[in-house]
Write a protein that holds these residues in place. Structure first.
Motif, PDB file in Angstrom:
ATOM      1  N   VAL A  79      -6.202 -92.422  58.950  1.00  0.00           N
ATOM      2  CA  VAL A  79      -5.050 -92.249  58.076  1.00  0.00           C
ATOM      3  C   VAL A  79      -4.161 -91.104  58.547  1.00  0.00           C
ATOM      4  CG1 VAL A  79      -6.251 -93.176  56.066  1.00  0.00           C
ATOM      5  CG2 VAL A  79      -6.265 -90.718  56.477  1.00  0.00           C
ATOM      6  N   TYR A  80      -2.939 -91.127  58.066  1.00  0.00           N
ATOM      7  CA  TYR A  80      -1.946 -90.100  58.365  1.00  0.00           C
ATOM      8  C   TYR A  80      -1.310 -89.683  57.044  1.00  0.00           C
ATOM      9  CZ  TYR A  80       2.500 -88.157  60.080  1.00  0.00           C
ATOM     10  OH  TYR A  80       3.586 -87.356  60.320  1.00  0.00           O
ATOM     11  N   ASN A  81      -1.410 -88.412  56.712  1.00  0.00           N
ATOM     12  CA  ASN A  81      -0.943 -87.901  55.421  1.00  0.00           C
ATOM     13  C   ASN A  81       0.130 -86.836  55.657  1.00  0.00           C
ATOM     14  OD1 ASN A  81      -0.635 -87.058  52.788  1.00  0.00           O
ATOM     15  ND2 ASN A  81      -2.778 -86.502  52.457  1.00  0.00           N
ATOM     16  N   PRO A  82       1.340 -87.257  56.000  1.00  0.00           N
ATOM     17  CA  PRO A  82       2.372 -86.291  56.391  1.00  0.00           C
ATOM     18  C   PRO A  82       2.818 -85.359  55.280  1.00  0.00           C
ATOM     19  CG  PRO A  82       3.331 -88.469  56.107  1.00  0.00           C
ATOM     20  CD  PRO A  82       1.843 -88.639  56.024  1.00  0.00           C
ATOM     21  N   HIS A  83       2.689 -85.801  54.023  1.00  0.00           N
ATOM     22  CA  HIS A  83       3.142 -84.991  52.896  1.00  0.00           C
ATOM     23  C   HIS A  83       1.988 -84.280  52.193  1.00  0.00           C
ATOM     24  CE1 HIS A  83       6.933 -87.046  53.541  1.00  0.00           C
ATOM     25  NE2 HIS A  83       6.345 -88.214  53.354  1.00  0.00           N
ATOM     26  N   ARG A  84       0.780 -84.394  52.757  1.00  0.00           N
ATOM     27  CA  ARG A  84      -0.427 -83.772  52.191  1.00  0.00           C
ATOM     28  C   ARG A  84      -0.622 -84.162  50.723  1.00  0.00           C
ATOM     29  NH1 ARG A  84      -0.352 -77.659  54.903  1.00  0.00           N
ATOM     30  NH2 ARG A  84      -0.274 -78.386  57.079  1.00  0.00           N
ATOM     31  N   CYS A  85      -0.536 -85.440  50.476  1.00  0.00           N
ATOM     32  CA  CYS A  85      -0.678 -85.965  49.116  1.00  0.00           C
ATOM     33  C   CYS A  85      -2.135 -85.934  48.679  1.00  0.00           C
ATOM     34  CB  CYS A  85      -0.149 -87.391  49.060  1.00  0.00           C
ATOM     35  SG  CYS A  85       1.612 -87.529  49.428  1.00  0.00           S
ATOM     36  N   LEU A  86      -2.355 -85.674  47.390  1.00  0.00           N
ATOM     37  CA  LEU A  86      -3.695 -85.602  46.822  1.00  0.00           C
ATOM     38  C   LEU A  86      -3.742 -86.302  45.473  1.00  0.00           C
ATOM     39  CD1 LEU A  86      -4.424 -81.803  47.482  1.00  0.00           C
ATOM     40  CD2 LEU A  86      -5.366 -83.720  48.785  1.00  0.00           C
ATOM     41  N   GLY A  87      -4.949 -86.590  45.008  1.00  0.00           N
ATOM     42  CA  GLY A  87      -5.146 -87.072  43.641  1.00  0.00           C
ATOM     43  C   GLY A  87      -4.548 -88.431  43.336  1.00  0.00           C
ATOM     44  N   GLY A  88      -4.491 -89.306  44.334  1.00  0.00           N
ATOM     45  CA  GLY A  88      -3.923 -90.631  44.109  1.00  0.00           C
ATOM     46  C   GLY A  88      -2.443 -90.729  44.392  1.00  0.00           C
ATOM     47  N   ASN A  89      -1.811 -89.594  44.678  1.00  0.00           N
ATOM     48  CA  ASN A  89      -0.404 -89.624  45.067  1.00  0.00           C
ATOM     49  C   ASN A  89      -0.274 -90.119  46.502  1.00  0.00           C
ATOM     50  OD1 ASN A  89       1.289 -88.276  42.810  1.00  0.00           O
ATOM     51  ND2 ASN A  89      -0.484 -86.935  43.006  1.00  0.00           N
ATOM     52  N   GLY A  90       0.889 -90.589  46.851  1.00  0.00           N
ATOM     53  CA  GLY A  90       1.136 -91.084  48.193  1.00  0.00           C
ATOM     54  C   GLY A  90       2.553 -90.762  48.617  1.00  0.00           C
ATOM     55  N   PRO A  91       2.908 -91.220  49.814  1.00  0.00           N
ATOM     56  CA  PRO A  91       2.165 -92.152  50.651  1.00  0.00           C
ATOM     57  C   PRO A  91       1.159 -91.469  51.580  1.00  0.00           C
ATOM     58  CG  PRO A  91       4.315 -91.715  51.617  1.00  0.00           C
ATOM     59  CD  PRO A  91       4.275 -90.961  50.320  1.00  0.00           C
ATOM     60  N   VAL A  92       0.014 -92.114  51.722  1.00  0.00           N
ATOM     61  CA  VAL A  92      -0.972 -91.773  52.741  1.00  0.00           C
ATOM     62  C   VAL A  92      -1.099 -93.015  53.612  1.00  0.00           C
ATOM     63  CG1 VAL A  92      -3.339 -91.078  53.234  1.00  0.00           C
ATOM     64  CG2 VAL A  92      -2.189 -90.222  51.165  1.00  0.00           C
ATOM     65  N   TYR A  93      -0.639 -92.915  54.848  1.00  0.00           N
ATOM     66  CA  TYR A  93      -0.486 -94.102  55.695  1.00  0.00           C
ATOM     67  C   TYR A  93      -1.779 -94.438  56.442  1.00  0.00           C
ATOM     68  CZ  TYR A  93       4.498 -93.357  54.936  1.00  0.00           C
ATOM     69  OH  TYR A  93       5.728 -93.182  54.359  1.00  0.00           O
ATOM     70  N   ILE A  94      -2.145 -95.709  56.417  1.00  0.00           N
ATOM     71  CA  ILE A  94      -3.240 -96.213  57.242  1.00  0.00           C
ATOM     72  C   ILE A  94      -2.690 -96.455  58.641  1.00  0.00           C
ATOM     73  CG2 ILE A  94      -4.887 -98.102  57.555  1.00  0.00           C
ATOM     74  CD1 ILE A  94      -4.699 -98.505  54.465  1.00  0.00           C
ATOM     75  N   ARG A  95      -3.368 -95.914  59.641  1.00  0.00           N
ATOM     76  CA  ARG A  95      -2.914 -96.048  61.030  1.00  0.00           C
ATOM     77  C   ARG A  95      -3.329 -97.427  61.573  1.00  0.00           C
ATOM     78  NH1 ARG A  95      -1.783 -90.921  63.565  1.00  0.00           N
ATOM     79  NH2 ARG A  95      -2.481 -89.127  62.324  1.00  0.00           N
ATOM     80  N   LEU A  96      -2.464 -98.400  61.417  1.00  0.00           N
ATOM     81  CA  LEU A  96      -2.781 -99.754  61.849  1.00  0.00           C
ATOM     82  C   LEU A  96      -3.086 -99.825  63.341  1.00  0.00           C
ATOM     83  CD1 LEU A  96      -3.009-102.733  61.061  1.00  0.00           C
ATOM     84  CD2 LEU A  96      -0.552-102.961  61.476  1.00  0.00           C
ATOM     85  N   SER A  97      -2.404 -99.005  64.135  1.00  0.00           N
ATOM     86  CA  SER A  97      -2.607 -99.051  65.588  1.00  0.00           C
ATOM     87  C   SER A  97      -4.046 -98.717  65.983  1.00  0.00           C
ATOM     88  CB  SER A  97      -1.648 -98.077  66.278  1.00  0.00           C
ATOM     89  OG  SER A  97      -1.883 -96.744  65.829  1.00  0.00           O
ATOM     90  N   TYR A 126      -2.931 -94.921  49.343  1.00  0.00           N
ATOM     91  CA  TYR A 126      -2.955 -95.575  50.653  1.00  0.00           C
ATOM     92  C   TYR A 126      -1.931 -96.692  50.748  1.00  0.00           C
ATOM     93  CZ  TYR A 126      -7.323 -93.042  51.288  1.00  0.00           C
ATOM     94  OH  TYR A 126      -8.265 -92.051  51.395  1.00  0.00           O
ATOM     95  N   THR A 127      -1.291 -96.750  51.887  1.00  0.00           N
ATOM     96  CA  THR A 127      -0.281 -97.764  52.147  1.00  0.00           C
ATOM     97  C   THR A 127      -0.114 -97.894  53.650  1.00  0.00           C
ATOM     98  OG1 THR A 127       1.996 -98.441  51.627  1.00  0.00           O
ATOM     99  CG2 THR A 127       1.638 -96.091  52.037  1.00  0.00           C
ATOM    100  N   PHE A 128       0.843 -98.721  54.077  1.00  0.00           N
ATOM    101  CA  PHE A 128       1.198 -98.865  55.490  1.00  0.00           C
ATOM    102  C   PHE A 128       2.656 -98.462  55.679  1.00  0.00           C
ATOM    103  CE2 PHE A 128      -2.295-101.930  55.013  1.00  0.00           C
ATOM    104  CZ  PHE A 128      -3.071-101.645  56.125  1.00  0.00           C
ATOM    105  N   SER A 129       3.011 -98.174  56.884  1.00  0.00           N
ATOM    106  CA  SER A 129       4.416 -97.900  57.184  1.00  0.00           C
ATOM    107  C   SER A 129       5.214 -99.199  57.088  1.00  0.00           C
ATOM    108  CB  SER A 129       4.545 -97.324  58.594  1.00  0.00           C
ATOM    109  OG  SER A 129       4.205 -98.309  59.565  1.00  0.00           O
ATOM    110  N   LYS A 130       6.524 -99.086  56.971  1.00  0.00           N
ATOM    111  CA  LYS A 130       7.366-100.278  56.905  1.00  0.00           C
ATOM    112  C   LYS A 130       7.190-101.142  58.146  1.00  0.00           C
ATOM    113  CE  LYS A 130      10.995 -98.265  53.972  1.00  0.00           C
ATOM    114  NZ  LYS A 130      12.438 -97.929  53.895  1.00  0.00           N
ATOM    115  N   LYS A 131       7.063-100.501  59.276  1.00  0.00           N
ATOM    116  CA  LYS A 131       6.872-101.225  60.530  1.00  0.00           C
ATOM    117  C   LYS A 131       5.567-102.013  60.512  1.00  0.00           C
ATOM    118  CE  LYS A 131       6.305-100.411  65.506  1.00  0.00           C
ATOM    119  NZ  LYS A 131       6.249 -99.356  66.574  1.00  0.00           N
TER     120      LYS A 131
END
Length: 328
Positions: free
Chosen positions: A43-61, A82-87
């Motif tokens: 995963v990639y958490n660019p905004h350092r989200c916690l407690g169910g907040n997002g986005p926390v991106y799953i690294r599909l690659s 958890y989510t995915f990037s638009k791409k």
């Protein structure tokens, strides 16, 4: 179905996400487990989200090869922001793989999750209030998905001497909960399971795994706090977990709860701390009446409130079964 299930188990074996994963398997689906708590590199958490907040991106690659060998009919991003990037969403869409995002911490996390939840094929929220707010924003993919429980919670356990008490609270301590907890401690043989309770003689600490079940099944009565961290009154998973054990459960009166249990018939409501103390004292002196209500609450859980039933209903609503039959 072949379901790729992404989530983490913050509370161990009794974690909500773990219960949901087990229930999907119990339902006969072939479920590929992606434990993101054990693999933070996924995963990639660019905004350092916690407690169910997002986005926390799953690294599909990083997971694509293994995921595509599994050939999922459905991907579930279960809580944790958890989510995915638009791409990556576009890449999955081109291959006909839908993504169901599940939010378990609404309405507290609505401000962050609502920014990206429309990108899921379908999005499920635990909160009726949040569901209405998503609809107001024009989110057409959102579904109301209340909490449930898995079958482990119904398995009877004996009373364990270390956990035996009249009243138990299985929840972390918070400042807004202290006044009521103090009255419970003062009036009854009470145990408070969780972190941050300022009553050391009555607070053995948090319970997880089999100790959770020992604690619940060794209490005569359980008290539920429906208020969230951000001050919303909400139907939380604890009410179902508690009722499934066959203990008498107390929670506040509020309209949404009536969708799931009948007050005074399956659970007991209270309007104030004084009302709660009075009712606990009454039912401790009328244990047969208490057991009748508790048994009815347990039976209601078994009939209507398991994760197996919740998922089956949701899958029918979103049309995933019909979608699969057309592909075949």
């Amino acid at each position: 179905m072949r379901i790729a299930h992404f989530g983490r188990y913050a509370q161990g074996a009794t974690d909500i996400v773990r219960s949901m994963f087990l229930s999907l398997k119990k339902s006969g689906h072939v479920v590929q487990e992606w434990n993101l708590g054990a693999h933070p590199e996924w995963v990639y958490n660019p905004h350092r989200c916690l407690g169910g907040n997002g986005p926390v991106y799953i690294r599909l690659s990083r997971i694509r090869s293994r995921l595509m060998r599994f050939r999922p009919h459905l991907i579930i991003c279960n809580a944790g922001g958890y989510t995915f990037s638009k791409k990556d969403f576009l890449w999955l869409k081109k291959r006909g793989i839908p993504v169901l995002g599940i939010t378990l911490s609404d309405p507290d996390v609505f401000p962050t999750v609502s920014r990206y939840s429309r990108h899921f094929t379908w999005h499920a929220t635990n909160s009726l209030l949040a569901y209405r707010r998503y609809k107001q924003l024009g989110h057409r993919n959102v579904h109301y998905f209340p909490f449930g429980i898995d079958e482990r919670f119904f398995r009877q356990r004996p009373v364990h001497s270390r956990f035996k008490c009249d009243v138990a609270v299985i929840a972390h301590g918070r400042r807004d909960r202290y006044p009521l907890a103090w009255k419970l401690v003062k009036n009854f043989d009470t145990k408070l399971y969780g972190n941050s309770w300022p009553f050391p003689k009555n607070s053995p600490g948090p319970v997880r795994g089999e100790d959770w079940f020992r604690a619940a099944y060794s209490a005569k009565m359980l008290v539920n706090f429906p208020r969230t961290v951000k001050g919303y009154t909400n139907v939380k998973v604890g009410i179902f977990e508690a009722a499934a054990t066959g203990r008498l459960v107390f929670t506040q009166y509020f309209p949404e709860m009536r969708r799931f249990f009948r007050y005074s018939k399956e659970i007991v409501g209270y309007s104030s701390s004084e009302d709660l103390i009075k009712k606990i004292r009454y039912y401790l002196n009328h244990l047969q009446e208490a057991k009748k209500i508790a048994r009815a609450g347990r039976e209601r859980c078994w009939r209507e409130h398991t994760w197996t039933r919740r998922f089956h209903k949701l899958f029918r609503e979103i049309g995933i079964y019909h979608r699969l039959s057309r592909r075949r």
